[in-house]
Design an enzyme around this catalytic site. Structure first.
Site, PDB file in Angstrom:
ATOM      1  N   MET A  30       0.845  -1.201   0.000  1.00  0.00           N
ATOM      2  CA  MET A  30       0.000   0.000   0.000  1.00  0.00           C
ATOM      3  C   MET A  30       0.885   1.258   0.000  1.00  0.00           C
ATOM      4  SD  MET A  30      -3.383  -1.085   2.064  1.00  0.00           S
ATOM      5  CE  MET A  30      -2.785  -0.832   3.716  1.00  0.00           C
ATOM      6  N   ALA A  32       4.162   3.970   0.812  1.00  0.00           N
ATOM      7  CA  ALA A  32       4.917   4.512   1.950  1.00  0.00           C
ATOM      8  C   ALA A  32       5.985   3.476   2.339  1.00  0.00           C
ATOM      9  CB  ALA A  32       4.011   4.851   3.126  1.00  0.00           C
ATOM     10  N   GLY A  36      11.306  -2.893   5.302  1.00  0.00           N
ATOM     11  CA  GLY A  36      10.587  -4.181   5.255  1.00  0.00           C
ATOM     12  C   GLY A  36      10.127  -4.487   3.841  1.00  0.00           C
ATOM     13  N   HIS A  37       9.497  -3.501   3.196  1.00  0.00           N
ATOM     14  CA  HIS A  37       9.067  -3.688   1.806  1.00  0.00           C
ATOM     15  C   HIS A  37      10.280  -3.940   0.901  1.00  0.00           C
ATOM     16  CE1 HIS A  37       5.754  -0.786   3.183  1.00  0.00           C
ATOM     17  NE2 HIS A  37       5.117  -1.904   2.925  1.00  0.00           N
ATOM     18  N   GLN A  61     -10.453  -2.598   2.298  1.00  0.00           N
ATOM     19  CA  GLN A  61      -9.952  -3.330   3.457  1.00  0.00           C
ATOM     20  C   GLN A  61      -9.880  -2.470   4.719  1.00  0.00           C
ATOM     21  OE1 GLN A  61      -6.048  -4.135   1.468  1.00  0.00           O
ATOM     22  NE2 GLN A  61      -5.207  -3.901   3.523  1.00  0.00           N
ATOM     23  N   GLN A 153      -2.923 -12.302   7.701  1.00  0.00           N
ATOM     24  CA  GLN A 153      -3.139 -12.012   6.270  1.00  0.00           C
ATOM     25  C   GLN A 153      -2.497 -13.107   5.413  1.00  0.00           C
ATOM     26  OE1 GLN A 153      -2.964  -8.012   4.288  1.00  0.00           O
ATOM     27  NE2 GLN A 153      -0.859  -8.586   3.911  1.00  0.00           N
ATOM     28  N   ARG A 187       2.457   2.715   8.905  1.00  0.00           N
ATOM     29  CA  ARG A 187       1.702   3.531   9.868  1.00  0.00           C
ATOM     30  C   ARG A 187       2.614   4.136  10.946  1.00  0.00           C
ATOM     31  NH1 ARG A 187      -2.065  -0.617   8.707  1.00  0.00           N
ATOM     32  NH2 ARG A 187      -4.144   0.100   8.096  1.00  0.00           N
TER      33      ARG A 187
HETATM   34  N1  ATP Z   1       8.431  -4.852   8.957  1.00  0.00           N
HETATM   35  C1  ATP Z   1       8.115  -5.631   7.928  1.00  0.00           C
HETATM   36  N2  ATP Z   1       8.878  -6.690   7.631  1.00  0.00           N
HETATM   37  C2  ATP Z   1       8.557  -7.508   6.599  1.00  0.00           C
HETATM   38  N3  ATP Z   1       7.481  -7.337   5.805  1.00  0.00           N
HETATM   39  C3  ATP Z   1       6.693  -6.280   6.061  1.00  0.00           C
HETATM   40  C4  ATP Z   1       6.960  -5.380   7.120  1.00  0.00           C
HETATM   41  N4  ATP Z   1       6.012  -4.427   7.138  1.00  0.00           N
HETATM   42  C5  ATP Z   1       5.177  -4.721   6.126  1.00  0.00           C
HETATM   43  N5  ATP Z   1       5.573  -5.839   5.487  1.00  0.00           N
HETATM   44  C6  ATP Z   1       4.869  -6.486   4.383  1.00  0.00           C
HETATM   45  O1  ATP Z   1       4.838  -5.670   3.252  1.00  0.00           O
HETATM   46  C7  ATP Z   1       3.651  -5.921   2.523  1.00  0.00           C
HETATM   47  C8  ATP Z   1       2.962  -4.632   2.250  1.00  0.00           C
HETATM   48  O2  ATP Z   1       2.528  -4.087   3.484  1.00  0.00           O
HETATM   49  P1  ATP Z   1       1.902  -2.657   3.669  1.00  0.00           P
HETATM   50  O3  ATP Z   1       2.099  -1.889   2.417  1.00  0.00           O
HETATM   51  O4  ATP Z   1       0.560  -2.742   4.261  1.00  0.00           O
HETATM   52  O5  ATP Z   1       2.901  -2.024   4.683  1.00  0.00           O
HETATM   53  P2  ATP Z   1       2.883  -2.043   6.220  1.00  0.00           P
HETATM   54  O6  ATP Z   1       4.147  -1.487   6.670  1.00  0.00           O
HETATM   55  O7  ATP Z   1       2.410  -3.380   6.688  1.00  0.00           O
HETATM   56  O8  ATP Z   1       1.828  -0.956   6.523  1.00  0.00           O
HETATM   57  P3  ATP Z   1       0.787  -0.926   7.640  1.00  0.00           P
HETATM   58  O9  ATP Z   1       1.042  -2.011   8.600  1.00  0.00           O
HETATM   59  O10 ATP Z   1       0.959   0.400   8.233  1.00  0.00           O
HETATM   60  O11 ATP Z   1      -0.435  -1.159   6.806  1.00  0.00           O
HETATM   61  C9  ATP Z   1       2.785  -6.848   3.392  1.00  0.00           C
HETATM   62  O12 ATP Z   1       2.908  -8.175   2.918  1.00  0.00           O
HETATM   63  C10 ATP Z   1       3.408  -6.673   4.739  1.00  0.00           C
HETATM   64  O13 ATP Z   1       3.226  -7.789   5.581  1.00  0.00           O
HETATM   65  C1  PAF Z   2      -1.627  -7.195   0.727  1.00  0.00           C
HETATM   66  C2  PAF Z   2      -2.078  -5.758   0.663  1.00  0.00           C
HETATM   67  C3  PAF Z   2      -1.157  -4.961  -0.254  1.00  0.00           C
HETATM   68  C4  PAF Z   2      -3.467  -5.724   0.055  1.00  0.00           C
HETATM   69  O1  PAF Z   2      -3.936  -4.413  -0.043  1.00  0.00           O
HETATM   70  C5  PAF Z   2      -2.127  -5.121   2.056  1.00  0.00           C
HETATM   71  O2  PAF Z   2      -3.061  -5.755   2.859  1.00  0.00           O
HETATM   72  C6  PAF Z   2      -0.793  -5.058   2.710  1.00  0.00           C
HETATM   73  O3  PAF Z   2      -0.052  -4.168   2.286  1.00  0.00           O
HETATM   74  O4  PAF Z   2      -0.459  -5.862   3.579  1.00  0.00           O
HETATM   75  N1  BAL Z   3      -0.486  -4.184   6.259  1.00  0.00           N
HETATM   76  C1  BAL Z   3      -1.826  -4.717   6.410  1.00  0.00           C
HETATM   77  C2  BAL Z   3      -2.860  -3.960   5.729  1.00  0.00           C
HETATM   78  C3  BAL Z   3      -3.734  -3.182   6.624  1.00  0.00           C
HETATM   79  O1  BAL Z   3      -3.422  -2.982   7.795  1.00  0.00           O
HETATM   80  O2  BAL Z   3      -4.778  -2.751   6.149  1.00  0.00           O
END
Ligand code: ATP
Ligand code: PAF
Ligand code: BAL
Length: 284
Positions: A30, A32, A36-37, A61, A153, A187
């Site tokens: 999503m 930002a 991790g991403h 969602q 998830q 977040r």
């Molecule tokens: N700290 C992390 N380490 C590994 N994977 C991560 C981490 N944070 C997020 N991800 C993974 O990156 C993918 C995209 O997540 P997303 O874009 O929702 O970011 P997020 O950091 O999880 O944001 P938020 O939790 O604030 O929604 C998801 O599969 C998520 O599990």
């Molecule tokens: C898998 C995903 C991109 C679906 O919007 C979201 O839930 C997230 O970022 O974890």
């Molecule tokens: N990173 C999980 C997506 C959500 O919190 O909506």
């Protein structure tokens, strides 16, 4: 890196790539973006010929309108980061592209969505399954990468893949943390300075629970976690749960050989954060 906004264009692009025998990795996000991403993306770049990152703040969602409105959006910075890791395509559609008809399917994940995130965020996993199903359909990846941070998830997506027979491999990547233990999360960018100082207490609570596992009944550990967080102003525990790391169902007592997930969700100020720790009970 090529940026694609249209569903028809991404469909055509992947069709051509597949015809050339290219293996495609998809990293759904999503935006930002944080380290991790980037780790998920680097892994995909290593393991596939082509890596596609999707950035879409999926409205279906979000169970809380403020959470959707305030979700960090920083596309220009994300594009620059994606280039540094060698991502080949960014798929960044509008909501109109993804949901032209504004009609939504209803999924049922049974017991899996009755606990933790499913219980506390009504409709959340329906929205996740909808968008992830659409992304798999648009991008047709050979491999799709998700983070352990959103452990439930991963279980939902696994059930989606099996239930709809998607021909792809799911990869669950370990949690990347800040130096003070806070799980990286988009977040986190919404936390003010004081809240950011408090946020690592979620991980500390998980570690506290892990350290007590062999010594105390699980119910008592839950109470101690609640008592640990209770005095912290601006931290409000939503749940702390012991769950089976695969089925996500609550665990009442330890069993040898079990892979136990310690899962937490808490508000830090207005920001809801989640985290987890997986403990292999052979090793502890
Ligand atoms: N700290 C992390 N380490 C590994 N994977 C991560 C981490 N944070 C997020 N991800 C993974 O990156 C993918 C995209 O997540 P997303 O874009 O929702 O970011 P997020 O950091 O999880 O944001 P938020 O939790 O604030 O929604 C998801 O599969 C998520 O599990
Ligand atoms: C898998 C995903 C991109 C679906 O919007 C979201 O839930 C997230 O970022 O974890
Ligand atoms: N990173 C999980 C997506 C959500 O919190 O909506």
């Amino acid at each position: 890196m090529q940026i694609i906004e249209q569903v028809s264009t991404i469909r055509q692009t992947v069709q051509e790539l597949r015809c050339k025998g290219k293996r495609i990795g998809l990293v759904p996000t999503m935006g930002a973006l944080h380290e991790g991403h980037l780790q998920l993306l680097r892994t995909s770049v290593q393991e596939n010929d082509i890596t596609i990152c999707s950035i879409f703040v999926n409205p279906t969602q979000f169970n809380n309108p403020d959470d959707y409105k305030l979700y960090p959006r920083m596309l220009e910075q994300d594009i620059a980061l994606l280039k540094t890791v060698g991502c080949d395509y960014l798929f960044a559609p509008t909501a109109q592209e993804v949901y032209p008809q504004q009609q939504y399917l209803q999924f049922s994940f049974g017991k899996l969505e009755a606990v933790m995130e499913g219980e506390h965020r009504p409709g959340h996993f329906n929205g996740v399954a909808t968008i992830v199903g659409k992304l798999f359909n648009f991008v047709q990846p050979h491999k799709a990468y998700f983070g352990q941070k959103d452990l439930q998830q991963v279980a939902i997506v696994r059930q989606l893949v099996h239930g709809l027979s998607f021909d792809l491999e799911l990869v669950c990547y370990p949690i990347i943390r800040e130096e003070d233990g806070l799980a990286m999360s988009s977040r986190n960018k919404r936390l003010n300075e004081k809240q950011r100082m408090l946020a690592p207490n979620l991980y500390k609570a998980l570690q506290l629970a892990q350290s007590q596992l062999q010594a105390k009944p699980l119910q008592q550990i839950k109470e101690e976690v609640a008592a640990f967080l209770e005095p912290l102003e601006e931290v409000e525990l939503e749940y702390f749960e012991f769950a089976d790391s695969y089925t996500m169902q609550p665990v009442q007592s330890l069993q040898e050989g079990q892979e136990l997930a310690l899962c937490i969700a808490a508000y830090v100020g207005p920001v809801r954060l989640i985290d987890n720790l997986i403990v292999n009970l052979n090793e502890s």
